[in-house]
Design an enzyme around this catalytic site. Structure first.
Site: not given
Ligand code: KIV
Length: 271
Positions: A91, A120, A189
């Site tokens: 992320d 992401k 989500e």
């Molecule tokens: O940070 C996270 O765990 C996510 C979830 C949507 C799985 O982005």
């Protein structure tokens, strides 16, 4: 001598696209350390997500906003040690992607120092230039649409998104804009199951859902939720450890249930 075809390793982005074309559900799970990454790897999970949910489940914070890029790099690195061959998505934490230059630097650290395969990014059309710049730089991007936890202060809580026709069209537009900009994958989500299905149908890239119903191209859950550690689980969470003897068995059951589409069941989605 190997042919180029033989050199294409599984668990790459092209392999995920192929899974979508062949209607084979993709299994994704969060991981934050080497031991659990290894367990998930052994269970055959396709993608390990080093999520900024680590702010909550590892650091005990109330949301993801205080997670730093340094923390993300560290957790990505240790997950990589536990699963050297697995596709790892990291992320981009809050405010690490607000300009194109900053985003390229942040994503570069996640890949070069952390060993991530892709990043992401939460957001809509305002992130299109950033997605394009990362993609052009050779950094694969997953676009996160629907409920955006990094916007929890603006949203006023974690609420189902895309319930009216207008909001559903906005989310579809967000996803289309970001895939047009080069996003290789979409994560959606907390949206009604019919909207999840519509996204998967209309986008050429795989759509991974969390709380988005069963008709998407794959599922993701937070590791701690799968292991029953959430005292107030949302409706889309299933405790896979319940009735099973080990973490390995729980993760294997999760992967199997995603692959045979018995998870999520209808009541584990929104209408
Ligand atoms: O940070 C996270 O765990 C996510 C979830 C949507 C799985 O982005």
């Amino acid at each position: 001598m190997n042919t180029i075809d033989e050199l294409i390793v599984p668990r790459t982005i092209p392999a995920l696209w192929q899974a979508k074309r062949q209607n084979q559900p993709i299994v994704m799970l969060t991981a934050y350390d080497a031991s659990f990454a290894r367990q998930a790897d052994l269970a055959g999970v396709d993608i390990l997500l080093v999520g900024d949910s680590l702010g909550m489940v590892i650091q005990g914070q109330r949301d993801t906003l205080s997670v730093t890029l340094d923390a993300m790099v560290y957790h990505t690195l240790v997950v990589r040690r536990g699963a050297p061959q697995r596709l790892i998505m990291a992320d981009m934490p809050f405010l690490s992607d607000v300009t194109v230059d900053l985003a390229v630097q942040s994503a570069g650290r996640l890949m070069q120092e952390g060993g991530a395969d892709m990043v992401k990014i939460e957001g809509g059309p305002a992130k299109a230039d950033i997605v394009r710049a990362l993609t052009d730089a050779g950094i694969p991007v997953c676009a996160h649409v629907g409920l955006l936890p990094q916007r929890v202060r603006q949203l006023g809580g974690y609420r189902v998104q895309g319930r009216g026709a207008e909001d559903a069209a906005r989310i579809l537009h967000d996803a289309e804009t970001l895939t047009d900009a080069g996003a290789a994958l979409v994560l959606v989500e907390c949206v009604p199951s019919p909207l999840g299905a519509r996204l998967a149908e209309s986008l050429a890239v795989p759509v991974i859902g969390i709380g988005a119903g069963n008709a998407v191209d794959g599922q993701v859950l937070v590791l701690h939720d799968v292991l029953g550690l959430n005292s107030h689980p949302p409706r889309f969470v299933r405790d896979f450890l319940r009735g099973r003897g080990s973490i390995g068995q729980a993760l294997t059951a999760y992967a199997a249930a995603v692959r045979d589409r018995s998870f999520p069941a209808e009541h584990e989605g929104y209408i």
